[in-house]
Design an enzyme around this catalytic site. Sequence first.
Site, short mmCIF file in Angstrom:
data_model
loop_
_atom_site.label_atom_id
_atom_site.label_comp_id
_atom_site.label_asym_id
_atom_site.label_seq_id
_atom_site.Cartn_x
_atom_site.Cartn_y
_atom_site.Cartn_z
CG ASP A 1 -2.16 -0.83 1.04
OD1 ASP A 1 -2.43 -1.22 -0.12
OD2 ASP A 1 -2.86 -1.09 2.03
CD GLU B 1 6.73 -1.60 -5.54
OE1 GLU B 1 5.97 -1.09 -4.71
OE2 GLU B 1 7.96 -1.54 -5.47
N GLY B 2 2.45 -5.10 -8.18
CA GLY B 2 1.06 -5.37 -8.53
C GLY B 2 0.76 -4.83 -9.92
C1 LIG Z 1 11.98 -4.55 -13.42
C2 LIG Z 1 11.27 -5.35 -12.39
C3 LIG Z 1 11.51 -5.11 -11.03
C4 LIG Z 1 10.88 -5.87 -10.07
N1 LIG Z 1 11.19 -5.67 -8.74
C5 LIG Z 1 10.70 -6.56 -7.81
C6 LIG Z 1 11.17 -6.53 -6.46
O1 LIG Z 1 11.99 -5.69 -6.10
N2 LIG Z 1 10.69 -7.43 -5.59
C7 LIG Z 1 9.77 -8.37 -5.97
O2 LIG Z 1 9.38 -9.16 -5.13
N3 LIG Z 1 9.31 -8.43 -7.24
C8 LIG Z 1 9.77 -7.56 -8.18
N4 LIG Z 1 9.34 -7.63 -9.48
C9 LIG Z 1 8.34 -8.61 -9.84
C10 LIG Z 1 6.97 -7.99 -10.16
O3 LIG Z 1 6.38 -7.51 -9.00
C11 LIG Z 1 6.13 -9.06 -10.85
O4 LIG Z 1 6.65 -9.20 -12.16
C12 LIG Z 1 4.67 -8.72 -10.89
O5 LIG Z 1 4.11 -8.85 -9.62
C13 LIG Z 1 3.89 -9.59 -11.88
O6 LIG Z 1 4.13 -10.92 -11.68
P1 LIG Z 1 4.51 -11.88 -12.92
O7 LIG Z 1 5.57 -11.20 -13.67
O8 LIG Z 1 4.78 -13.22 -12.42
O9 LIG Z 1 3.19 -11.88 -13.80
P2 LIG Z 1 1.96 -12.87 -13.65
O10 LIG Z 1 1.46 -12.88 -12.27
O11 LIG Z 1 2.30 -14.18 -14.29
O12 LIG Z 1 0.90 -12.11 -14.56
C14 LIG Z 1 0.81 -12.28 -16.00
C15 LIG Z 1 -0.43 -11.52 -16.49
O13 LIG Z 1 -1.63 -12.06 -15.90
C16 LIG Z 1 -2.36 -11.07 -15.23
N5 LIG Z 1 -3.00 -11.61 -14.03
C17 LIG Z 1 -2.43 -12.36 -13.07
N6 LIG Z 1 -3.32 -12.63 -12.09
C18 LIG Z 1 -4.48 -12.04 -12.46
C19 LIG Z 1 -5.78 -11.95 -11.88
N7 LIG Z 1 -6.06 -12.49 -10.70
N8 LIG Z 1 -6.71 -11.26 -12.54
C20 LIG Z 1 -6.43 -10.65 -13.71
N9 LIG Z 1 -5.24 -10.71 -14.31
C21 LIG Z 1 -4.27 -11.40 -13.68
C22 LIG Z 1 -1.33 -10.01 -14.88
O14 LIG Z 1 -1.92 -8.76 -14.66
C23 LIG Z 1 -0.44 -10.03 -16.09
O15 LIG Z 1 -1.03 -9.26 -17.11
C24 LIG Z 1 9.95 -6.87 -10.46
C25 LIG Z 1 9.69 -7.05 -11.81
C26 LIG Z 1 10.35 -6.36 -12.78
C27 LIG Z 1 10.08 -6.66 -14.23
#
Ligand SMILES: Cc1cc2nc3c(=O)[nH]c(=O)nc-3n(C[C@H](O)[C@H](O)[C@H](O)COP(=O)(O)OP(=O)(O)OC[C@H]3O[C@@H](n4cnc5c(N)ncnc54)[C@H](O)[C@@H]3O)c2cc1C
Lengths: 380, 257, 378
Positions: free
Chosen positions: A240, A364-365
């Site tokens: 948040d 961050e979501g």
């Molecule tokens: C440059 C960068 C920096 C980052 N820094 C950090 C960090 O410091 N610490 C950390 O912990 N993480 C970090 N992340 C990770 C980031 O928070 C995740 O990539 C993000 O939460 C999305 O997860 P995912 O990539 O696995 O996508 P997924 O969860 O696989 O999502 C894929 C697609 O499906 C959609 N989706 C998923 N679930 C739902 C739902 N329930 N309803 C509708 N649509 C949905 C998503 O919106 C997206 O469009 C970082 C990522 C990047 C690229």
Amino acid sequence: MNFELTNDQKMLQSEVRKFAENELAPLAPEIDVSGEFPKESIKKLAELGLLGIFIPEKYGGSEFDFVSLAIAIEEISRACASTGVIVAVNNSLTAYPILQFGTEEQKQKYLPLLCSGKKIGAMGITEPNAGSDVAAMETTAKLEGDHYILNGTKRFITNGTEAGIFIVFAYTDKELKHKGMSAFIVDRDTPGFSLGNHENLMGIRATGNCELIFEDCKVPKENLLGEEGQGFYICMNTLDVSRIDIGAQAVGVSQAALDEAVKYSKERVAFGKPICKFEMIQNMLAEMATQIHAARLLVYNAAWCKDAGIKRFSKEAAMAKYYAANIAVDVTRKAVQIFGGYGYSKDYTVERLYRDAKILELYEGTSEIQKVVIASELLR
Amino acid sequence: MDIIVCIKRVPQTAEADVTIDSSGKDIEKDRLSFDMNESDSYALEEAVLIKEKFGGTITVISLGHQDTEDTLRIALAKGADNAIRIKAEDFDELDGYKTAQILKSAISDLNYDLIFTGCIATDDAYSQVGVTLAELLDIPHASLVINIDTSEKRAHVHRELEGGLTEHLDISLPALCTIQTGINEPRYASLIAIRRAAKKEIKVIGKEEIEKENLLLNTQIEELFIPPKTKEIEFLTGSPAESASKLAKIFKEKGLI
Amino acid sequence: MILSEKHLAFREKLKEFSDNVVAPRAKDLDLNSEFPHDLVKKMGEMDLYGLFVPKKYGGAGLDTLSYAIAVEEVSRACGSTGIFFAAHTSLAVAPIYQAGNESQKQKWLIPLAKGEKIGSFGLTEPNAGSDASATETTAKLVGDEYIINGTKCFITSGHVADVIVLTATKDPSLGYQGISAFVVEKGTPGFILGKEEDKMGLRGSITSELIFEDCKIPRENLLGEEGDGFKIFMQTLDGGRISIGALALGIAQGALEYAVKFVKSHSISNKLLSRQQSIQSTIAEIGTEIEAARLLIYQAAELKDAGRPLTKEAAMGKYYASLIGMKATNTAIELHGMLGLTKEYPVERFIRDEKLMEIGEGTSEIQKIVIARQILGK
Ligand SMILES: Cc1cc2nc3c(=O)[nH]c(=O)nc-3n(C[C@H](O)[C@H](O)[C@H](O)COP(=O)(O)OP(=O)(O)OC[C@H]3O[C@@H](n4cnc5c(N)ncnc54)[C@H](O)[C@@H]3O)c2cc1C
Ligand SMILES: Cc1cc2nc3c(=O)[nH]c(=O)nc-3n(C[C@H](O)[C@H](O)[C@H](O)COP(=O)(O)OP(=O)(O)OC[C@H]3O[C@@H](n4cnc5c(N)ncnc54)[C@H](O)[C@@H]3O)c2cc1C
């Protein structure tokens, strides 16, 4: 609520803006190409007190409020989006949960290190098989004697390559689902903790993003943050706050794009007049300015809620982050459009800004997750 | 070592589109941003460096309108101890001499070993206030100062001259120096310093506190205007071959070849 | 959003009025094209017409933010009542308060602020809409009287107004410089009521043509100085944009609330609409945009109360609120499916009412030009 900034907020804004323009902006194109973490800049930011913006003075922080946090992150990101998120992660994803959920010993031990930049902070939630669905994480922590033994892999961790202090989430009891998740403070030199692959990113390229690998990593028992089983709550509560930051980062990137576009549209001549004389260009500029202004107010709105001590402001935070990220992608796209072919060239800042903006809709979501949060409140 | 630094809040015009206001004697300021005059910020930093070495106090003083207090507060955050604003709204039109007279009157009762001003204000570019102030206070002065070494009673200063020359002077204190940019590297205020400065009180004085018998306005602005464009510069961009062909085209159009 | 106790309490009071008194009348006002004389009177009794006017001039001595909240709340239930309220207050009460001299304030401001008289504002003409410098209505000073000739159109409340703030020019060739502002009272000889517009929406409001044929008004009916007209209506429109923005916002909020209610009570294949992700997605988008619009408008209101420049912010608020208002009302219909197109549900009224907000008091194109001029510094 008062839209007018206070004296100290205004001063902070003008000093951080000056610092960012003079010290950060010139480095931004360089570190975008090299992907090199801006260590020197971080040192200077620490001296100014920007690594512990809302942390109390007794822990080495600057003791400002959350609106000030938003202002500072916006100004830093306006000059350099990479630096913006580095600072945001240090403040909100690392120092904040320690301040909010840590024991007095933990605060005294870790907060001064984070505020002074002696150690940089990072947070590990995401895993190869658990992104949006945080509860799907596979990393485990087993209590054995005086230590928790961590096993698992975290991916996409901002500041990972440089950080000294990590907040890591793991299951202490997988059976209990998200109620079995716990948070730990992990020092970089803990045995069994190593860094994996470095990410080669599209934007915010200088943020030390890498994998964290835990192989029978022995974390002392006293490094549990909060209570066992409180991890998921800590994670959501922290997000948040950090969504204020990401919203502010988006506003900064967008403002930079607008500034560039305004300047260029006055200089570039086509059909015998500066392109800013074309109403279609003016339209885009007006839309961009309105979107940015609205986004900034939504970000401040979330920060006002936090400053007023309102416990539940998930909706406001999600609105700020969702909207600001959304318009950042749109505003930077329009900026590239106004630059024409030059906007597609690496010689111009807007090219970088367009790439930097995309991540805002993801980390961050994702925007989808923000909308789930917002809708669940509106449809309550 | 007690030091007084005179600072001015000026509009940032370097990259702005400047337009003339309806009086025809000033620029439109509504949309401009304001900041401490550039050389004044070097003057302030020099004072802070001397204070860090020898101790003492720094008083910043500005003749300006209410919003000048924002600039004075930044000065407090950067190391000044006291700040005084003289209400500009109490004195109609100003020129360099009148400004110096008002500053002199405000400064006369203060203790000081050194007075610093910037060497030029970026808005009106008079370069008069510092030296006039020194004359009115009857103290020695050095202008365009790029280095200062002080001891208890004297200061050794370097002045920047045209043609890359430097003049070394030895002057007795109290003295006034107008400071050139580049003499040091002005610091940024830290957040904690900003928070403390935001709470500090700024002393505000008005025309009651200033001797006003002899205030003189020697010069008056008749008109301020933006000179009409006489020549247009066009930059030819692109690869060497492209720009060469553009150039050839222009020569042809103008009938030069 | 965090509001002060004072504004929160005020909003509560208005919400109650809107839900219990205005909402039940909205459908009939629209269907019958009926002007809400009853609501107009009630709002006067509630001191709503002079929210930002000091008590000594019959006002409530509150502020522009309270006014924006009031317009928003009333419009949440009924756009027609909202436009009457906004036009009366921003376009008649405000210019007389801002530009009138003491005796003009005594004569017109007090009864307008108390709701004893109805006001309206005549700027638009058949050949002068977005471009007010093209004003053709003339005002010639002869002796101690101005003689007005010309036609105004699309004037909200024109036919029922007791007091009209009017713009007219000394000489059409002078452009903006020639324009002055006047007050004309109902019943002045030569002041003729023209046709009434039959409109798509806001059907409970009156939109009139006003014709002036050698209409003589006393010299003391001039507002401000001769040639001040442009300045006066620009200032009026800055304030007016806050009210049209609040009006657009209120309608959008009303549409969202009906949509939320609908999707929470209707199912497809046994699954509540509100459980469908694509519906959640739209609701979240609109909810966020409405919150953003609200912040823009409230900020503009705060700037106005602080006496700070607000041209850019007011234009942003009006442009943005009407833009997202169209999206919100359109989506509200979509979420209702075919039912949304019937008069059984109020959302089709909302979209018809909302459309004016992109047009009145400066079209969205004009707002964008205003904003662009502010950011380009020219
Ligand atoms: C440059 C960068 C920096 C980052 N820094 C950090 C960090 O410091 N610490 C950390 O912990 N993480 C970090 N992340 C990770 C980031 O928070 C995740 O990539 C993000 O939460 C999305 O997860 P995912 O990539 O696995 O996508 P997924 O969860 O696989 O999502 C894929 C697609 O499906 C959609 N989706 C998923 N679930 C739902 C739902 N329930 N309803 C509708 N649509 C949905 C998503 O919106 C997206 O469009 C970082 C990522 C990047 C690229
Ligand atoms: C219900 C209702 C109530 C009203 N109430 C009042 C009232 O109380 N008092 C009053 O004085 N008026 C009132 N009006 C009039 C309203 O303010 C005008 O309709 C509005 O200003 C637009 O003018 P126009 O209709 O002549 O459109 P035009 O000016 O003819 O515009 C037509 C189109 O051209 C575009 N356009 C015009 N100029 C430009 C430009 N420079 N650049 C780009 N695009 C441009 C416009 O955006 C629009 O899309 C009311 C109108 C309605 C429908």
